[in-house]
Design an enzyme around this catalytic site. Structure first.
Site, PDB file in Angstrom:
ATOM      1  CE  LYS A 176      -3.730   1.724   2.994  1.00  0.00           C
ATOM      2  NZ  LYS A 176      -3.469   3.236   2.961  1.00  0.00           N
ATOM      3  CB  VAL A 185       3.010   0.596   4.155  1.00  0.00           C
ATOM      4  CG1 VAL A 185       1.809   0.405   3.828  1.00  0.00           C
ATOM      5  CG2 VAL A 185       3.783   0.253   2.793  1.00  0.00           C
ATOM      6  N   GLY A 186       6.453   2.955   3.598  1.00  0.00           N
ATOM      7  CA  GLY A 186       7.988   2.730   3.427  1.00  0.00           C
ATOM      8  C   GLY A 186       8.549   2.017   2.709  1.00  0.00           C
ATOM      9  CE  LYS A 187       5.473   0.833  -2.568  1.00  0.00           C
ATOM     10  NZ  LYS A 187       4.207   1.595  -2.343  1.00  0.00           N
ATOM     11  CB  THR A 217      12.236   3.104   3.882  1.00  0.00           C
ATOM     12  OG1 THR A 217      11.683   4.584   3.785  1.00  0.00           O
ATOM     13  CG2 THR A 217      13.190   3.518   4.591  1.00  0.00           C
ATOM     14  CG  ASP A 252       5.749   5.095  -6.932  1.00  0.00           C
ATOM     15  OD1 ASP A 252       4.772   5.658  -7.262  1.00  0.00           O
ATOM     16  OD2 ASP A 252       5.552   5.209  -5.105  1.00  0.00           O
ATOM     17  CB  CYS A 266       5.048   4.611  23.466  1.00  0.00           C
ATOM     18  SG  CYS A 266       5.928   6.078  22.409  1.00  0.00           S
TER      19      CYS A 266
END
Length: 314
Positions: free
Chosen positions: A14, A17-19, A21, A46, A266
């Site tokens: 999605k 989400v950090g693809k 990175t 992308d 947290c």
């Protein structure tokens, strides 16, 4: 990671989400394993590229060397698929028009769609066409692909089959033309520009299939976060990848909150994430699940990415 045998490493999921990175961190992690004179390509399909932001290096629509380590090299490329599609139209427009004129299987709307190459997902598959051309000589030890968000990639996975059917239909029109030439001109037809175009298109489609489906050399890593929408979309995405025969081996669970005694927020986040972490373990139990904690600051630049790479793969 069986890094020696895997050449194509796709990262998908999605949006947000950090693809990028995960893909960038993996490329830097693998760079550390390479021998002198070997190289890695980090490639983005992308449309909203963020490799430049992640690596903190200006890349753009060109092949750029972003890192060298003991003689091993990392290259990156943010593919402008719409530009590649426009070049393809310009280069092959005459051939497509010739094909349309030869056949009677298409009506006017079909011909216009064929000439404009306006199929949904064309941009995405054009990126993989370009990638397969870049890798034609097999110069890279690994190719790490930061894919578009899952909705885009869903179209991409289906397009090779659509293209294949289109090529077969175009070839049928060519058969009719070849029969007419042989029958009336009484000479054996030789391969012309149309035939060569269709042969090249078939080769490109097969190369894309290999990129996506070769179980020996390709691996797809899903990236998610422990939240409802992301987990459910990842579940649907995994199902589609399985149906299409794409080898999925790993799942990265990004931004996992840690408990801190002095941080009530947290602790609340940990309680919110806990049921989804359990759900991820249940749904994806056949995958290797790798967790990455929520970082205290934005992950950006080589040093941050190296740390994330070690967290994921070590």
């Amino acid at each position: 990671m069986r890094e020696k045998s895997l050449r194509y490493l796709f990262f998908g999921g999605k949006g947000g989400v950090g693809k990028t990175t995960a893909a960038s961190a993996t490329a830097l992690f693998l760079l550390n394993k390479l021998k002198r004179d070997e190289s890695i390509l980090l490639f983005s399909t992308d449309p909203a590229h963020s490799l430049s932001d992640s690596l903190d290096v200006k890349i753009g629509n060109r092949l750029v060397e972003v890192k060298q380590l003991r003689g091993a090299r990392l290259f990156a490329y943010e593919m402008d698929a719409s530009l590649a599609l426009e070049r393809f139209r310009e280069q092959h427009g005459k051939v497509l028009a010739e094909i349309a004129e030869r056949g009677t299987l298409l009506d006017e709307d079909d011909i216009n769609e064929l000439l404009s190459l306006s199929l949904p997902g064309m941009d995405e598959v054009m990126s993989l066409f370009e990638l397969s051309e870049l890798d034609r000589e097999g110069a890279y030890a690994h190719i790490v692909v930061d894919t578009a968000p899952s909705g885009h990639t869903t179209r991409l996975l289906r397009l090779p089959e659509v293209f294949d059917r289109m090529v077969k239909a175009l070839d049928l029109m060519g058969d009719k033309h070849r029969y007419i030439v042989a029958h009336f001109a009484r000479r054996r037809p030789v391969a012309d520009e149309v035939d060569l175009f269709l042969q090249d298109l078939s080769r490109r489609i097969e190369a894309v299939r290999t990129l996506l489906h070769d179980k020996e050399h390709t691996s797809f890593t899903l990236v998610t976060i422990p939240e409802a929408m992301s987990v459910r979309e990842t579940e649907r995405y995994r199902q589609l990848l399985s149906e299409q025969g794409v080898p999925v081996r790993d799942l990265i669970v990004n931004r996992v909150e840690q408990e801190h005694d002095a941080c009530e927020y947290c602790r609340a986040r940990v309680r919110t994430q806990r049921p989804w972490i359990k759900e991820i373990a249940r749904l994806f139990r056949d995958l290797r699940i790798r967790s990455v904690p929520l970082m205290v600051k934005e992950v950006r630049g080589m040093d941050d990415l190296k740390k994330v790479g070690r967290l994921i793969w070590e």
